[in-house]
Design a protein around this motif. Sequence first.
Motif, PDB file in Angstrom:
ATOM      1  N   ILE A  36       0.827  -1.214   0.000  1.00  0.00           N
ATOM      2  CA  ILE A  36       0.000   0.000   0.000  1.00  0.00           C
ATOM      3  C   ILE A  36       0.866   1.272   0.000  1.00  0.00           C
ATOM      4  N   PHE A  37       2.073   1.131   0.515  1.00  0.00           N
ATOM      5  CA  PHE A  37       2.975   2.294   0.562  1.00  0.00           C
ATOM      6  C   PHE A  37       3.905   2.369  -0.648  1.00  0.00           C
ATOM      7  N   ALA A  38       3.738   1.410  -1.562  1.00  0.00           N
ATOM      8  CA  ALA A  38       4.666   1.352  -2.707  1.00  0.00           C
ATOM      9  C   ALA A  38       4.545   2.620  -3.551  1.00  0.00           C
ATOM     10  N   GLU A  39       5.690   3.095  -4.041  1.00  0.00           N
ATOM     11  CA  GLU A  39       5.699   4.291  -4.879  1.00  0.00           C
ATOM     12  C   GLU A  39       6.811   4.129  -5.899  1.00  0.00           C
ATOM     13  N   GLU A 119      12.062   8.925   2.302  1.00  0.00           N
ATOM     14  CA  GLU A 119      10.859   9.705   2.627  1.00  0.00           C
ATOM     15  C   GLU A 119      11.110  10.861   3.589  1.00  0.00           C
ATOM     16  N   ASN A 120      12.237  10.824   4.320  1.00  0.00           N
ATOM     17  CA  ASN A 120      12.420  11.863   5.334  1.00  0.00           C
ATOM     18  C   ASN A 120      13.869  12.337   5.485  1.00  0.00           C
ATOM     19  N   ALA A 122      16.342  10.831   6.649  1.00  0.00           N
ATOM     20  CA  ALA A 122      16.992  10.366   7.874  1.00  0.00           C
ATOM     21  C   ALA A 122      18.107   9.370   7.541  1.00  0.00           C
ATOM     22  N   HIS A 154      11.137   3.934   2.552  1.00  0.00           N
ATOM     23  CA  HIS A 154      10.505   4.495   3.751  1.00  0.00           C
ATOM     24  C   HIS A 154      10.966   3.772   5.013  1.00  0.00           C
ATOM     25  N   MET A 155      10.463   4.208   6.144  1.00  0.00           N
ATOM     26  CA  MET A 155      10.925   3.691   7.435  1.00  0.00           C
ATOM     27  C   MET A 155      10.668   2.196   7.607  1.00  0.00           C
ATOM     28  N   LEU A 156       9.588   1.714   7.019  1.00  0.00           N
ATOM     29  CA  LEU A 156       9.291   0.292   7.184  1.00  0.00           C
ATOM     30  C   LEU A 156      10.363  -0.556   6.515  1.00  0.00           C
ATOM     31  N   TYR A 159      13.460  -0.498   8.736  1.00  0.00           N
ATOM     32  CA  TYR A 159      13.406  -1.419   9.882  1.00  0.00           C
ATOM     33  C   TYR A 159      13.526  -2.880   9.455  1.00  0.00           C
TER      34      TYR A 159
ATOM     35  N   GLN B  39       2.038   8.450   0.721  1.00  0.00           N
ATOM     36  CA  GLN B  39       1.239   7.420   0.077  1.00  0.00           C
ATOM     37  C   GLN B  39       0.672   6.497   1.172  1.00  0.00           C
ATOM     38  N   GLY B 246       8.466   1.617  12.463  1.00  0.00           N
ATOM     39  CA  GLY B 246       8.305   2.069  11.085  1.00  0.00           C
ATOM     40  C   GLY B 246       6.942   2.694  10.839  1.00  0.00           C
ATOM     41  N   PRO B 260       8.894  15.589   8.304  1.00  0.00           N
ATOM     42  CA  PRO B 260       8.792  14.182   7.897  1.00  0.00           C
ATOM     43  C   PRO B 260       9.268  13.216   8.991  1.00  0.00           C
TER      44      PRO B 260
END
Lengths: 201, 455
Positions: A36-39, A119-120, A122, A154-156, A159, B39, B246, B260
């Motif tokens: 769902i977060f795929a981009e 995404e951020n 970091a 992204h963060m996921l 991790y 997203q 996350g 962010p």
Amino acid sequence: MNGLKKEIKMGREAILESIKKNKPELLTVPEIKKEIFAEDINVKEVFKDNIVLVGGRIKEINIETIDAEIKESYAKAKRIVSTSSKTTLGTVSVSKDTDPHTLEDIDLAIVEGELGVSENGAIWVTADTSIVRALPFITNDLVIILDKEKICLHMLEAYDIISNRDRNFGVFISGPSKTADIEQCLVVGAHGAMSLTVFLV
Amino acid sequence: MKHSEKAEIFNKDEAKVNWHDKALWYVREKRDNSAHKVQGWEYLRELGSGIKANVLSNLDEYLIQFESNAKKNGIHVHWASNAEEHNEIVNSILVKHDAKKVVKSKSMLTEECHLNPYLEKKGIEVIDTDLGERIVQLAKEPPSHIVLPAIHKTKEEVDVLFQEHLGTKPSQGNPEYLVSEARKHLRNKFLKADVAITGVNFAVADTGGVVVCTNEGNADMGVHLAKAHIACMGIEKIIPQEKHLGVFLRLLARSATGQPITTYSSHFNKAEEGKEMHIIIVDNGRTEQLSREDFRASLHCIRCGACMNTCPIYRRSGGHSYDYTIPGPIGSILSPGKDLKKHSSLPFASTLCGSCSNVCPVKINIHEQLYKWRQVIVKEEKQPVIKKAVLKTAGVVLSKPGLYDFAGKSARFALKNFPKFMIYNKLNAWGKARDLPEVKNDNFDEWFKKRNKDG
Ligand code: SF4
């Protein structure tokens, strides 16, 4: 002290007992559907934009020119601690036994990041790479060297790589230290590093 | 004193109220921009809420797992049923280290436990190191917001405070100058501190580690320089697995300030060699809140402050008017559980517009819980006559299924459409000198007629 210890133990049992009595019926942990977060984005370019958004600077460079690049960015830095083997600019050496208080007037710290997050902006830095935990915070300016292949969406995703590793201390750093506590005016350089430059190699 | 009375004090300075309102609305807008860029944001909120619901349903087991993993990593774990126990434990650790100087990084829990005055009485110097917290500490005030503790102060006021306490030069409130002076002042404190105290944003059951988020780096400056680190956490700070960070780290800063992520998200898993790390797990009324079915979801809260920034009442009444550690919509749910009598006016400090629930990253049904507290309070506490009348009307609308449906299944409708005399009456301090969230009253007559017909 003895009396206190006893009370503390009672605290534990009392709390757990009270939770048991009052908690709702067991609900399962939701499964994380990462799709769902795929981009479909250029993670490196978005990462670069986000570094700037959070107040940092970023340069993509060739590893051979790294000393010259850092020198150009921080020409005035004299007391430099580097825990990275990719540069020879360090003038103050540190070990695990270094008293962090002695780093009070370090001009520049150079450390390696393990991964970046698009995404951020970091970057994951651990005690293994900074040697002295206080280093990335107590220094006046900070340089992080990062492998451009190591940028997650992204963060996921981040991790997926770092979670449940054996670790003493790790930190996601996103930009220089900052505060907006005086009338919401953003001021860079609160307690930690006053500037951050990321070198992508 | 009732919330509306305290709000009235804040409302005396109209220019400042407008400024406060705008400053917070600006943060709310930043939150929107930031959330829209992600997203799957709504799914992310659902995950946050679902994980927290699982946490509450298995809280005892997660805490035991957390404790055992933390101990394996050499961390000392303590448990405190209430504020007194918490403070005593902190003190016992300070005594052990013969500590006289303590630096603290922002923690609403230690604020809730009134740790500072307790330690100060014992002759210990406690310095709050988050700049906003330091500002209110110098002013001898509590924070007025959980993320922006000094949001009620203008830069000129900070200037005067710093001149008085830090010996700075008058600068007409130049933020760069004031921050650089604060940096010098606090650096000195960090270098001399014996022990560092921090709050906890997330405690991870499957690793036994804790995560602390700051923008300034003050938690890290404190912890990495001091001999010992004391991390204080409420029992609800637990998350099951490290990978769940996350989810929460994606939600927290975006909801709080529109960033962010915070500048530093620090993962403390073991003490540095030769140093000590302590974690204090605190109940202080939380298990009682867990027992209240209607209100337990308030324990999902990750303290982002978004509900405050968006709340039309909070923005125009200031955090101090709530007279509780956690102000704003979420504080108005948490506080009656602590002391129903003292905080009985807080659930009424809301338009029930639902904006708080809309922004909450962990999907707490804040406005519905506020409405539920009102029902409890009306039953248990004596209410002023006119408030009762207003409430009755709200009650009528919300209790009749047909009408409720007509009202768009939302309490928002009913309240938005109250006639002006009800909102802007003498006993409702909200109505004074301001407009409540854009209210269109055109539909009211129609609705009122229908209501009478339907009986
Ligand atoms: S209730 Fe929700 S919006 Fe309010 S502070 Fe807590 S998490 Fe944030």
